[in-house]
Enzyme design. Structure first.
Site, PDB file in Angstrom:
ATOM      1  N   TYR A 101       0.859  -1.222   0.135  1.00 22.24           N
ATOM      2  CA  TYR A 101      -0.016  -0.032  -0.047  1.00 22.24           C
ATOM      3  C   TYR A 101       0.955   1.126   0.067  1.00 22.24           C
ATOM      4  CZ  TYR A 101      -2.936   3.757   1.617  1.00 22.24           C
ATOM      5  OH  TYR A 101      -3.496   4.991   2.028  1.00 22.24           O
ATOM      6  N   GLU A 189      -3.676   7.529  -3.710  1.00 21.11           N
ATOM      7  CA  GLU A 189      -3.577   6.014  -3.359  1.00 21.11           C
ATOM      8  C   GLU A 189      -3.344   5.043  -4.151  1.00 21.11           C
ATOM      9  OE1 GLU A 189      -6.054   5.305   0.962  1.00 21.11           O
ATOM     10  OE2 GLU A 189      -6.530   4.671  -0.892  1.00 21.11           O
TER      11      GLU A 189
END
Ligand code: GDP
Ligand code: MN
Length: 379
Positions: A101, A189
């Site tokens: 991530y 993101e």
């Protein structure tokens, strides 16, 4: 402002962040054509402006043309967290060795852009954030220094143990930061950023939010907008000089000033009611603004009664009262409206409203909240 995965990935491509080959489709037939143009297997992905599409069944891995079209047929029109799927993204699937991530977000505490990286990327990242927050590395970025490559590499040495992977991931992170700053994002993101079986690093998903306060600098974003019906109303209200946010309660509120609007909503809650909206009409007594504001409240089927709460500072209450009377002359209002006027020239203002049949007058905020909740019960 949120944008779709495919739009975020188009931005990634502009910044040379590696992505899968992709086609955007709106019909099952287009998915068939896309399948022919890509190398099998492909992933068919719902394009909706919420996370967790995978868990909701909005992402399907397919190996044949028939499967891809069947998946498209299933996902198109699907409801994911209240949003209907109208677009699909068809991507060349990759073999995943590891999902990590990475993200940037505006952080109020440190007054900077916060970099977040975790080795535990993928669909469980929210769970990780809740139960093992220490597994998410957070580094505030000094705006004067930016994100130099060596800093990006240092971060990835904590989550990857291969020099080539670290270099590729760091290169992507530096580009993502550049995109974040240049495009005025409030969130960017990549989850997951994947390491493929053949040691390549690729952005498999994108989540980009633009900072609404910077939209004026990017007229090109208008074409990317995909607003829900409620958001469309909010955008239109902004163009009319009103700040409007729809909620699901029963008491419509019209207030001058954002702080007072918040206090009014609190007061309604305190006395057992539920606010239907936040609505700040600003510091003017212009009847047209009141009419526009009333339209939003009256068009909301949940609204059973309206509370108008005005504090006269520079705006004088008698001016506001005149504006309201003028507005109500031009409208047909069929639900109870309670009004509280306070501040500069309040006596004169109340005097003007005294004979109005449409308006129920209140002396204080508490009195107004009680009266409007009572009135809503009797509708
Ligand atoms: P989200 O659920 O909305 O976050 O959608 P993502 O695009 O992140 O996809 C969810 C999950 O589907 C990913 O974490 C992957 O595990 C899986 N996935 C998506 N694309 C691919 C792909 O090309 N290959 C493989 N093997 N899995 C994929
Ligand atoms: Mn994702």
């Amino acid at each position: 402002m949120k944008i779709h995965e495919f739009q975020g990935k188009e931005l990634f491509a502009d910044y040379k962040i590696p992505i899968q080959k992709q086609h955007v489709c709106t019909t099952v037939e287009q998915v068939g054509v896309a399948f022919d143009e890509l190398t099998s297997p492909v992933v068919v992905k719902a394009q909706v402006l919420v996370g967790g599409r995978g868990k909701a069944g909005g992402i399907k891995f397919t190996k044949t043309r028939e499967d891809a079209m069947a998946a498209a047929d299933k996902i198109l029109g699907m409801d994911i967290k209240g949003l209907t799927v109208e677009k699909l993204l068809v991507c060349e699937a990759v073999d995943i060795a590891k999902e990590i991530y990475v993200g940037f977000v505006n952080d109020r505490n440190t007054k900077s852009v916060m970099l977040m990286v975790s080795a535990e990327g993928g669909v469980e990242i929210e769970e990780v954030a809740k139960t093992n927050p220490e597994k998410i590395i957070k580094i505030p970025i000094d705006p004067l220094v930016g994100l130099p490559a060596h800093l990006a590499r240092n971060v990835f040495f904590k989550v990857l143990n291969d020099g080539s992977q670290v270099r590729q991931a760091a290169d992507i992170l530096v580009k993502l930061y550049k995109l974040y700053v240049e495009k005025d994002c409030s969130l960017a993101e990549i989850n997951p950023l994947v390491i493929t079986d053949d040691n390549k690093v690729i952005a498999l998903d994108s989540k980009i939010n633009f900072d609404d306060n910077a939209l004026f600098r990017h007229p090109e974003y208008e074409a990317m907008a995909d607003y829900t019906d409620d958001e469309k109303l909010e955008v239109e209200a902004t163009e009319r000089g009103l700040s409007y946010v729809k909620l699901d309660g029963e008491i419509g509120c019209m207030v001058n000033g954002a702080g007072l609007a918040m206090a009014t909503m609190d007061m309604i809650n305190l006395y057992g009611g539920t606010p239907a909206n936040f609505l700040d009409i600003g510091g003017s007594s212009n009847p047209q603004k009141v009419i526009h504001a009333m339209e939003y409240l009256l068009n909301d089927k949940n609204v059973k009664a309206v509370l108008i709460n005005i504090f006269g500072g520079i705006t004088r209450c008698d001016d506001v009262a005149k504006g309201l009377l003028e507005a109500f002359k031009q409208m047909k209002v069929t639900i109870p409206v309670v009004i509280r006027l306070s501040g500069t020239n309040e006596k004169e203002g109340r005097e003007l409203l005294k004979d109005s049949k449409e308006l129920i007058s209140a002396d204080s905020m508490a009195d107004a909240a009680r009266k409007v909740i009572e009135a809503a019960k009797n509708v």
